[in-house]
Enzyme design. Sequence first.
Site, PDB file in Angstrom:
ATOM      1  N   LEU A  46       0.863  -1.185   0.000  1.00 38.92           N
ATOM      2  CA  LEU A  46       0.000   0.000   0.000  1.00 38.92           C
ATOM      3  C   LEU A  46       0.896   1.230   0.000  1.00 38.92           C
ATOM      4  O   LEU A  46       1.840   1.310   0.787  1.00 38.92           O
ATOM      5  CB  LEU A  46      -0.886   0.017   1.248  1.00 38.92           C
ATOM      6  CG  LEU A  46      -2.209  -0.744   1.216  1.00 38.92           C
ATOM      7  CD1 LEU A  46      -2.892  -0.656   2.582  1.00 38.92           C
ATOM      8  CD2 LEU A  46      -3.146  -0.213   0.136  1.00 38.92           C
ATOM      9  N   ASP A  47       0.610   2.198  -0.870  1.00 38.94           N
ATOM     10  CA  ASP A  47       1.385   3.433  -0.904  1.00 38.94           C
ATOM     11  C   ASP A  47       1.282   4.164   0.437  1.00 38.94           C
ATOM     12  O   ASP A  47       0.283   4.007   1.161  1.00 38.94           O
ATOM     13  CB  ASP A  47       0.863   4.357  -2.006  1.00 38.94           C
ATOM     14  CG  ASP A  47       1.181   3.833  -3.399  1.00 38.94           C
ATOM     15  OD1 ASP A  47       2.131   3.028  -3.523  1.00 38.94           O
ATOM     16  OD2 ASP A  47       0.493   4.232  -4.350  1.00 38.94           O
ATOM     17  N   PRO A  48       2.266   4.999   0.774  1.00 37.46           N
ATOM     18  CA  PRO A  48       2.182   5.792   2.015  1.00 37.46           C
ATOM     19  C   PRO A  48       0.907   6.626   2.118  1.00 37.46           C
ATOM     20  O   PRO A  48       0.379   6.820   3.208  1.00 37.46           O
ATOM     21  CB  PRO A  48       3.427   6.682   1.937  1.00 37.46           C
ATOM     22  CG  PRO A  48       4.411   5.865   1.160  1.00 37.46           C
ATOM     23  CD  PRO A  48       3.583   5.149   0.119  1.00 37.46           C
TER      24      PRO A  48
END
Length: 302
Positions: A46-48
Amino acid sequence: MQFKRVKKNINGILLLDKPLGFSSNQALQRVKWLLQAAKAGHTGTLDPLATGLLPLCFGEATKFAHYLTDADKTYHATIKLGVTTTTGDAEGAVLNTLPVNVTSNQFDEACRKFVGVINQVPPMYSALKHEGKALYEYAREGVEIERKVRTVTIHAIEVLSFAGDVAEIKVTCTKGTYIRTLAEDIGAHLGCGAHLIGLRRTATANYVIAETITLEAFEALSSEERLAKLAPPETAVDYLPSVILDADSAFYLMQGQAVWRSGNIPVGLLRLYDERNVFLGLGEQQSDGKIAPKRLMQQVNN
């Protein structure tokens, strides 16, 4: 004098609600440290800027992590129409701004165009590797790398809300789908451009967001309470049919041998248990009818 923390052989899966601003690996390393776990891995980046369900596998559960990485996912995405950015999300610099003259029906129709098997070009701002280096590192240096088109499947897109230039959608899709790219493609189809301003993963395989715990809440627990939050490793594959083996068959299976089991055996991978309902691992029926071990748990003699 400093003492090293003793690493523990912990087996199980934590369903973490990944916080905003953390990379998946940062979240994993924090939980691994809190548990003092010897071995750990996450199941799909998951992206930041994204939040939500991130299953973290520890110990023997890491043997089944790829089944979760490969599983379908569900996302709640918020899209801003009329603005494109360098990254496809709110982190990037604005590239272009166009007027938005889109009705709710037109937006619904655009979303329907992307349901099914579609092609996507992975974004430059992604963790995909090229010659051992992440694409986002090249992007930050201003270098464009040619990316191969990948085929993904969008099982469903449900429009949750539409308010002129901001829309919320629920997307169920196969692994490897970039929701940022989907948002950009929907915007391009509508002729006004778009980027992602919010993303939350709400389901992975059979796990759902309601089962998760936040990092803050997990940190506040005692050591015993943290362990109690771990789901058993076999929940990663609980969609597979199960078979119970008698004591002799279970013994020989754990020695790596194919074993016989009477009755109808489902085709494909199987969850295998002994007579005490202890999870042994995964097996698969061979052409001769025997069940061959595929991925076994390490057994501890009591």
